[in-house]
Enzyme design. Sequence first.
Site, PDB file in Angstrom:
ATOM      1  N   HIS A  58      75.521  11.567  69.881  1.00  0.00           N
ATOM      2  CA  HIS A  58      75.461  10.416  70.074  1.00  0.00           C
ATOM      3  C   HIS A  58      75.704   9.538  69.023  1.00  0.00           C
ATOM      4  O   HIS A  58      74.890   9.453  67.655  1.00  0.00           O
ATOM      5  CB  HIS A  58      74.019   9.872  70.608  1.00  0.00           C
ATOM      6  CG  HIS A  58      73.640   8.561  70.710  1.00  0.00           C
ATOM      7  ND1 HIS A  58      72.260   8.046  70.628  1.00  0.00           N
ATOM      8  CD2 HIS A  58      74.544   7.375  70.704  1.00  0.00           C
ATOM      9  CE1 HIS A  58      72.257   6.834  70.922  1.00  0.00           C
ATOM     10  NE2 HIS A  58      73.518   6.235  70.865  1.00  0.00           N
TER      11      HIS A  58
ATOM     12  N   ASP B  64      67.691   6.831  76.464  1.00  0.00           N
ATOM     13  CA  ASP B  64      67.448   7.218  75.191  1.00  0.00           C
ATOM     14  C   ASP B  64      66.465   6.319  74.446  1.00  0.00           C
ATOM     15  O   ASP B  64      66.866   5.161  74.269  1.00  0.00           O
ATOM     16  CB  ASP B  64      68.470   7.528  74.446  1.00  0.00           C
ATOM     17  CG  ASP B  64      68.331   7.963  73.089  1.00  0.00           C
ATOM     18  OD1 ASP B  64      67.450   8.381  72.501  1.00  0.00           O
ATOM     19  OD2 ASP B  64      69.513   8.047  72.536  1.00  0.00           O
TER      20      ASP B  64
ATOM     21  N   HIS C 209      70.197  16.873  71.483  1.00  0.00           N
ATOM     22  CA  HIS C 209      70.920  15.509  71.159  1.00  0.00           C
ATOM     23  C   HIS C 209      71.061  15.413  69.638  1.00  0.00           C
ATOM     24  O   HIS C 209      69.887  15.456  69.014  1.00  0.00           O
ATOM     25  CB  HIS C 209      69.730  14.449  72.004  1.00  0.00           C
ATOM     26  CG  HIS C 209      70.458  13.140  71.506  1.00  0.00           C
ATOM     27  ND1 HIS C 209      71.263  12.748  72.882  1.00  0.00           N
ATOM     28  CD2 HIS C 209      70.073  11.937  71.028  1.00  0.00           C
ATOM     29  CE1 HIS C 209      71.399  11.209  72.489  1.00  0.00           C
ATOM     30  NE2 HIS C 209      70.524  11.108  71.602  1.00  0.00           N
TER      31      HIS C 209
ATOM     32  N   MET D  12      70.265   2.623  76.170  1.00  0.00           N
ATOM     33  CA  MET D  12      69.380   2.435  74.885  1.00  0.00           C
ATOM     34  C   MET D  12      68.070   1.956  75.590  1.00  0.00           C
ATOM     35  O   MET D  12      68.020   0.769  75.945  1.00  0.00           O
ATOM     36  CB  MET D  12      69.905   1.713  73.782  1.00  0.00           C
ATOM     37  CG  MET D  12      70.789   2.839  72.963  1.00  0.00           C
ATOM     38  SD  MET D  12      70.380   4.497  72.580  1.00  0.00           S
ATOM     39  CE  MET D  12      68.984   4.156  71.750  1.00  0.00           C
TER      40      MET D  12
ATOM     41  N   GLY E 106      68.197   3.368  65.937  1.00  0.00           N
ATOM     42  CA  GLY E 106      67.947   3.451  64.414  1.00  0.00           C
ATOM     43  C   GLY E 106      67.022   4.656  64.003  1.00  0.00           C
ATOM     44  O   GLY E 106      66.933   5.175  63.382  1.00  0.00           O
ATOM     45  N   PHE E 107      66.066   4.495  64.938  1.00  0.00           N
ATOM     46  CA  PHE E 107      64.841   5.434  64.459  1.00  0.00           C
ATOM     47  C   PHE E 107      64.178   5.964  65.693  1.00  0.00           C
ATOM     48  O   PHE E 107      63.907   5.200  66.814  1.00  0.00           O
ATOM     49  CB  PHE E 107      63.602   4.564  63.762  1.00  0.00           C
ATOM     50  CG  PHE E 107      64.139   3.764  62.546  1.00  0.00           C
ATOM     51  CD1 PHE E 107      64.322   4.446  61.189  1.00  0.00           C
ATOM     52  CD2 PHE E 107      64.922   2.651  62.638  1.00  0.00           C
ATOM     53  CE1 PHE E 107      64.690   3.803  60.309  1.00  0.00           C
ATOM     54  CE2 PHE E 107      65.342   1.999  61.544  1.00  0.00           C
ATOM     55  CZ  PHE E 107      65.367   2.655  60.200  1.00  0.00           C
ATOM     56  N   THR E 108      63.389   7.247  65.391  1.00  0.00           N
ATOM     57  CA  THR E 108      62.433   7.950  66.535  1.00  0.00           C
ATOM     58  C   THR E 108      61.271   7.353  66.448  1.00  0.00           C
ATOM     59  O   THR E 108      60.935   6.514  65.402  1.00  0.00           O
ATOM     60  CB  THR E 108      62.502   9.372  65.913  1.00  0.00           C
ATOM     61  OG1 THR E 108      61.815   9.959  66.941  1.00  0.00           O
ATOM     62  CG2 THR E 108      62.085   9.737  64.629  1.00  0.00           C
ATOM     63  N   GLY E 109      60.692   7.351  67.507  1.00  0.00           N
ATOM     64  CA  GLY E 109      59.137   7.077  67.520  1.00  0.00           C
ATOM     65  C   GLY E 109      58.787   5.649  67.959  1.00  0.00           C
ATOM     66  O   GLY E 109      57.622   5.336  67.605  1.00  0.00           O
TER      67      GLY E 109
ATOM     68  N   SER F 157      65.887  15.070  70.874  1.00  0.00           N
ATOM     69  CA  SER F 157      66.608  14.361  69.944  1.00  0.00           C
ATOM     70  C   SER F 157      66.168  14.994  68.570  1.00  0.00           C
ATOM     71  O   SER F 157      65.127  15.107  68.280  1.00  0.00           O
ATOM     72  CB  SER F 157      66.595  12.888  70.149  1.00  0.00           C
ATOM     73  OG  SER F 157      66.920  12.448  68.640  1.00  0.00           O
TER      74      SER F 157
ATOM     75  N   MET G  45      76.146   6.474  66.500  1.00  0.00           N
ATOM     76  CA  MET G  45      75.975   5.076  66.273  1.00  0.00           C
ATOM     77  C   MET G  45      76.372   4.525  65.121  1.00  0.00           C
ATOM     78  O   MET G  45      75.794   4.705  63.962  1.00  0.00           O
ATOM     79  CB  MET G  45      74.099   5.155  66.141  1.00  0.00           C
ATOM     80  CG  MET G  45      73.390   5.282  67.556  1.00  0.00           C
ATOM     81  SD  MET G  45      71.813   5.869  67.398  1.00  0.00           S
ATOM     82  CE  MET G  45      71.972   7.639  67.422  1.00  0.00           C
TER      83      MET G  45
ATOM     84  N   ASP H 138      71.639  12.602  66.782  1.00  0.00           N
ATOM     85  CA  ASP H 138      71.716  11.123  66.555  1.00  0.00           C
ATOM     86  C   ASP H 138      72.608  11.163  65.174  1.00  0.00           C
ATOM     87  O   ASP H 138      72.044  11.479  64.328  1.00  0.00           O
ATOM     88  CB  ASP H 138      70.491  10.749  66.388  1.00  0.00           C
ATOM     89  CG  ASP H 138      69.805  10.146  67.668  1.00  0.00           C
ATOM     90  OD1 ASP H 138      70.635   9.662  68.656  1.00  0.00           O
ATOM     91  OD2 ASP H 138      68.867  10.801  68.125  1.00  0.00           O
TER      92      ASP H 138
ATOM     93  N   MET I 131      73.926   8.687  62.559  1.00  0.00           N
ATOM     94  CA  MET I 131      73.877   7.011  62.239  1.00  0.00           C
ATOM     95  C   MET I 131      74.725   6.907  60.879  1.00  0.00           C
ATOM     96  O   MET I 131      74.251   7.821  60.128  1.00  0.00           O
ATOM     97  CB  MET I 131      72.393   6.830  62.103  1.00  0.00           C
ATOM     98  CG  MET I 131      71.572   7.021  63.287  1.00  0.00           C
ATOM     99  SD  MET I 131      70.078   6.407  63.125  1.00  0.00           S
ATOM    100  CE  MET I 131      69.287   6.965  64.928  1.00  0.00           C
TER     101      MET I 131
HETATM  102  C1  DX5 Z   1      67.378   6.161  68.406  1.00  0.00           C
HETATM  103  C2  DX5 Z   1      67.789   7.535  68.891  1.00  0.00           C
HETATM  104  C3  DX5 Z   1      67.274   8.231  69.740  1.00  0.00           C
HETATM  105  C4  DX5 Z   1      65.919   8.728  69.302  1.00  0.00           C
HETATM  106  C5  DX5 Z   1      64.982   9.331  70.428  1.00  0.00           C
HETATM  107  O1  DX5 Z   1      68.151   5.545  67.907  1.00  0.00           O
HETATM  108  O2  DX5 Z   1      69.391   7.317  69.394  1.00  0.00           O
HETATM  109  O3  DX5 Z   1      67.736   9.360  70.361  1.00  0.00           O
HETATM  110  O4  DX5 Z   1      65.886   9.405  68.160  1.00  0.00           O
HETATM  111  O5  DX5 Z   1      63.819   9.686  69.840  1.00  0.00           O
HETATM  112  P1  DX5 Z   1      62.238   9.084  70.449  1.00  0.00           P
HETATM  113  O6  DX5 Z   1      62.355   9.960  71.777  1.00  0.00           O
HETATM  114  O7  DX5 Z   1      61.221   9.239  69.426  1.00  0.00           O
HETATM  115  O8  DX5 Z   1      62.433   7.455  70.522  1.00  0.00           O
HETATM  116 ZN    ZN Z   2      70.074   9.000  70.684  1.00  0.00          ZN
END
Ligand code: DX5
Ligand code: ZN
Length: 230
Positions: free
Chosen positions: A76, A186, A43, A151, A156-159, A18, A78, A45, A47
């Site tokens: 993706h 994901d 990927h 999901m 909303g956020f990575t990590g 991602s 969102m 994302d 948003m």
């Molecule tokens: C979350 C995203 C994911 C996310 C994955 O809303 O759809 O794709 O960024 O990042 P990690 O693997 O860091 O959770």
């Molecule tokens: Zn995603």
Amino acid sequence: MSNNVFLRPPHLPLVAPSILAADFGRIAQEAMDVQCAGSDLLHIDVMDGHFVPNLTMGPDMALALARSCQLMQDVHLMVTDPQDFIKPFIDAGAAHITFHVEAPGLKHSSAVDLIKRIHDMGATAGIALNPPTVPEMLDGVLPLVDLVLVMSVHPGFTGQSFLPETLRKVTWFRHRLSPKQRLEIDGGIGLRSAHDALEAGADVLVAGAAIFHASDRAATIQLLRGDYPR
Ligand code: DX5
Ligand code: ZN
């Protein structure tokens, strides 16, 4: 659709970094780097600050990334109104679009309608569901999609941390999808959760932080796939 790895996977599972977890100041190099490290997809994302509380990237960014990185883009969405973003992303070169079954915009254009629109434009179509959403919500569209995205964090956020209770849904879909349909997971995917998700039946792994923050991205991608060095 000829280079679409969802239709003709070179192997399974597929690994999709991602780009949300990349260093945005060097985003083109980051995309090239994960391509060289052996990723199968990129990927993206998307948003809108409304469906989820974050803002990320639009079709112009996807187009710019495609100039440096030849990986197929796994978009993706969102967003509240997925119907407004299908054409712009496909025009920008996306071969695949996933939208959310919870998107409020589906009151205006049905999920069946959007899947048909995506297919008519030559791309593959996926449907995503959030952690609280029951799998039966997808009943009417399951035979029509090329991919289901489970999901494993609140989007909303990575990590964020992986939510193990979402694995039950992976198993549920594995028993209902045909071998031609992909099952993607994901959110919070690392070595342990990747292993559990593959055991539950996932065949596409999205990973942001686990790949972009790794010191050896190529080795991490291999380990996520389950290719352990002997
Ligand atoms: C979350 C995203 C994911 C996310 C994955 O809303 O759809 O794709 O960024 O990042 P990690 O693997 O860091 O959770
Ligand atoms: Zn995603």
